[in-house]
Design an enzyme around this catalytic site. Sequence first.
Site, short mmCIF file in Angstrom:
data_model
loop_
_atom_site.label_atom_id
_atom_site.label_comp_id
_atom_site.label_asym_id
_atom_site.label_seq_id
_atom_site.Cartn_x
_atom_site.Cartn_y
_atom_site.Cartn_z
N LYS A 130 45.06 44.08 26.83
CA LYS A 130 45.94 43.40 27.80
C LYS A 130 47.35 43.44 27.25
O LYS A 130 47.56 43.50 26.03
CB LYS A 130 45.50 41.93 27.97
CG LYS A 130 45.86 41.34 29.30
CD LYS A 130 44.90 41.78 30.38
CE LYS A 130 45.16 41.15 31.71
NZ LYS A 130 44.09 41.48 32.67
N GLY A 242 45.93 30.86 44.86
CA GLY A 242 46.65 32.09 44.49
C GLY A 242 46.66 32.99 45.71
O GLY A 242 45.60 33.23 46.32
N GLY A 244 48.22 36.21 45.86
CA GLY A 244 48.78 37.51 45.47
C GLY A 244 47.79 38.60 45.78
O GLY A 244 47.03 38.50 46.75
N ASN A 245 47.75 39.62 44.95
CA ASN A 245 46.86 40.75 45.20
C ASN A 245 45.42 40.28 45.38
O ASN A 245 44.77 40.54 46.39
CB ASN A 245 46.98 41.76 44.04
CG ASN A 245 46.02 42.92 44.19
OD1 ASN A 245 44.81 42.72 44.37
ND2 ASN A 245 46.51 44.13 44.13
N GLY A 247 44.04 37.01 45.51
CA GLY A 247 43.81 35.89 46.42
C GLY A 247 43.97 36.29 47.88
O GLY A 247 43.10 35.99 48.72
#
Length: 440
Positions: A130, A242, A244-245, A247
Amino acid sequence: MAVPEDNSFKLNVHQINNQSRELLMTQEQTALTVALKQLKMTAEKLNLDPGIHAILKQPKRSITVSVTIKMDDCSIGVFKGCRVQHWDVMGPFKGGIRYHPNVTLDDVTALAMWMTWKCAIMGLPYGGAKGGVQCDTKRLSLGETERLTRRYISLIVDYLGPHRDVPAPDVYTNEQTMAWIMDTYSQLKGYSVPESVTGKPIEIGGSEGRFCATSLGLSYCVREAAEKLKLKLKGSTVAVQGFGNVGYNAANILHKLGCNIVAVSDSTGGIRCSEGLKPFNVLVHKNKTGSVRGYKDCNDITNSELIQTKCDILVPAALENQISIENAANVRAKIVAEGANGPTSPDADQVLHEKGVWLIPDILANAGGVTVSYFEWVQNLTREHWTLDEVNTKLEKKIVKAFEDIYKLAKKEESDMRTAALMLGVGRVAHALRTRGLWP
Ligand code: NAD
């Protein structure tokens, strides 16, 4: 670096404030303390060799860098960044890059560790990694974000590569960020290397289906869990934290499967509407106003109210540590599907299990993203381009198999799904470590 008094080189005050949060461990419960506790519990369950446990507790390599760029006003921005490579015993490192003002080396280490287990349970030939840069993309221009991305990659490039470490998107990075990474890596090598990064736009080697892959994988897991619980998806109520991508796409796919999306939220707070929301219309509103809040005919709620919303399916798809011992008893969902990495603490896990909430753990529920990233890498290496249908069919097969493997192990062990998922992932990595042995 000496900073001339000339205005064009004055340090940006906002960046200095961001730097004051050190990339160091704090005493409070961090994602890393959670990841290490999970590993310890799993090691006990597996009766793991203490030497193997000691190896897996630490990442193989952590790189910290100082990312310095020229800001639009000609001041200098200095941002802390890192890349953590956990263990690559199964294959090259693989994992996302996160841009967030509060991201720490601890968080990134935990996220890298979870990636190792996730790849193992999915049977992907990767190790976990990461990356993170402490920055607030909402306060950076597009040009500044591009310069930051290119500089960050140039600082870690010696440790990246299609057979070494392959980045992907995470919180506040996207397809455009991945395109800059591919271009930077390719410029530094002198030729185009699409297989150096995944989550790229389709026109430069991205895969069909990658954009929605994490959420589609999550929806397959929800479908499987609902079937076991004899819960009809059509008409089930869903709350998503969330937007975003992960959620937004999860809300959209579950809505298309007939679910009633009763609450969603983003970093500014949330909205609730018992009649149900159309995710796409909420997205249009968010793009216009910068927030999901204030959407017509809805009540504004806080993120903590969202977690406690009465619903059949709760999808935490934002950040870590959202369901803790403080609020776990108030979760009123039948299924919790972890779109985010590490949203639930180990003590909260126990409370949910005792309450009979079926938790689909992150390393399974959001594994669709890395799975289609793997498909993208394979397509790039072989210079092929698969159809959306091919990608989604392969994804479904892999996710359903992993779900079944974990479900069967959970039954055998009389455990929850997280314990079984960790046993499967850690067990496979430990076995590979033992088989390869130590060099020299
Ligand atoms: P994103 O940047 O696209 O979206 C993040 C969303 O979370 C935004 O809507 C933001 O407003 C919201 N948010 C931020 N802070 C919040 C808070 N405190 N409370 C509520 N909402 C908040 O990021 P993403 O890619 O959707 O990632 C979300 C989670 O999913 C992360 O945990 C990430 O590690 C995980 N994940 C992502 C992928 C992927 O393919 N993108 C794959 C696996 C796991």
